[in-house]
Design a protein around this motif. Sequence first.
Motif, PDB file in Angstrom:
ATOM      1  N   LEU A  89       0.795  -1.230   0.000  1.00 38.71           N
ATOM      2  CA  LEU A  89       0.000   0.000   0.000  1.00 38.71           C
ATOM      3  C   LEU A  89       0.829   1.283   0.000  1.00 38.71           C
ATOM      4  O   LEU A  89       0.270   2.363  -0.156  1.00 38.71           O
ATOM      5  CB  LEU A  89      -0.965   0.018   1.197  1.00 38.71           C
ATOM      6  CG  LEU A  89      -2.005  -1.094   1.254  1.00 38.71           C
ATOM      7  CD1 LEU A  89      -2.942  -0.885   2.434  1.00 38.71           C
ATOM      8  CD2 LEU A  89      -2.785  -1.207  -0.048  1.00 38.71           C
ATOM      9  N   ILE A 134      -1.646   8.785  -6.691  1.00 39.30           N
ATOM     10  CA  ILE A 134      -2.918   8.146  -6.359  1.00 39.30           C
ATOM     11  C   ILE A 134      -4.072   9.063  -6.760  1.00 39.30           C
ATOM     12  O   ILE A 134      -5.064   8.626  -7.343  1.00 39.30           O
ATOM     13  CB  ILE A 134      -2.978   7.813  -4.855  1.00 39.30           C
ATOM     14  CG1 ILE A 134      -1.880   6.805  -4.492  1.00 39.30           C
ATOM     15  CG2 ILE A 134      -4.357   7.298  -4.469  1.00 39.30           C
ATOM     16  CD1 ILE A 134      -1.630   6.673  -3.009  1.00 39.30           C
ATOM     17  N   LYS A 180      -4.030   3.431 -10.568  1.00 33.47           N
ATOM     18  CA  LYS A 180      -3.303   3.222  -9.308  1.00 33.47           C
ATOM     19  C   LYS A 180      -4.271   3.131  -8.138  1.00 33.47           C
ATOM     20  O   LYS A 180      -4.074   2.337  -7.220  1.00 33.47           O
ATOM     21  CB  LYS A 180      -2.264   4.323  -9.101  1.00 33.47           C
ATOM     22  CG  LYS A 180      -1.109   4.157 -10.067  1.00 33.47           C
ATOM     23  CD  LYS A 180      -0.022   5.158  -9.889  1.00 33.47           C
ATOM     24  CE  LYS A 180       1.073   4.833 -10.914  1.00 33.47           C
ATOM     25  NZ  LYS A 180       2.021   5.854 -11.094  1.00 33.47           N
ATOM     26  N   LEU A 182      -4.622  -0.051  -5.689  1.00 37.71           N
ATOM     27  CA  LEU A 182      -4.612   0.056  -4.226  1.00 37.71           C
ATOM     28  C   LEU A 182      -5.889  -0.509  -3.619  1.00 37.71           C
ATOM     29  O   LEU A 182      -5.841  -1.158  -2.569  1.00 37.71           O
ATOM     30  CB  LEU A 182      -4.425   1.510  -3.786  1.00 37.71           C
ATOM     31  CG  LEU A 182      -3.011   2.048  -3.866  1.00 37.71           C
ATOM     32  CD1 LEU A 182      -2.980   3.511  -3.426  1.00 37.71           C
ATOM     33  CD2 LEU A 182      -2.051   1.236  -3.032  1.00 37.71           C
ATOM     34  N   ARG A 224      -5.559  -4.255  -3.637  1.00 39.01           N
ATOM     35  CA  ARG A 224      -4.578  -4.687  -2.633  1.00 39.01           C
ATOM     36  C   ARG A 224      -5.146  -4.548  -1.219  1.00 39.01           C
ATOM     37  O   ARG A 224      -4.965  -5.435  -0.385  1.00 39.01           O
ATOM     38  CB  ARG A 224      -3.294  -3.874  -2.760  1.00 39.01           C
ATOM     39  CG  ARG A 224      -2.498  -4.181  -4.006  1.00 39.01           C
ATOM     40  CD  ARG A 224      -1.307  -3.260  -4.104  1.00 39.01           C
ATOM     41  NE  ARG A 224      -0.502  -3.500  -5.284  1.00 39.01           N
ATOM     42  CZ  ARG A 224       0.569  -2.776  -5.598  1.00 39.01           C
ATOM     43  NH1 ARG A 224       0.977  -1.792  -4.804  1.00 39.01           N
ATOM     44  NH2 ARG A 224       1.252  -3.040  -6.686  1.00 39.01           N
TER      45      ARG A 224
END
Length: 135
Positions: A95, A103, A109, A113, A116
Amino acid sequence: IGDMRSAPQVEDLKKRMEDREHRAVANAIADARQRVGEQVRAVQETMQKTKGEEGFKFTDSKIGNLKDLVATMKRLNFSQDPEFADTLQKIEAELFDFEPQEIRDDASKRKTLAARATSIVNGMGSLYKKEEVTK
């Protein structure tokens, strides 16, 4: 005049104190896990939103606060819980590799994230649920 307690009474008192200490440590770790889970979930929820969509409020502190929390929890994992330590390591590895502006500007992206963070929260399983130890 000395202490009039017998050896069994002293041992019982010692056992109760050790049990109380164990419960306090276990509850502190449960609270730490809960806090980490909540922060990862907040990142996940934000990253799942489209820039401009209601609820998309991404500030540098969203990741910065999580970084600070992970660093603190790594130092405070005094029970050396390997599962919690692994989760903290995974958060760092997965992260923290994008800068906040990246971001903010790059939807792919944010999507990465979000995926993830979802994986981390799902992998936390029982770590994320706060269960107070009472025994």
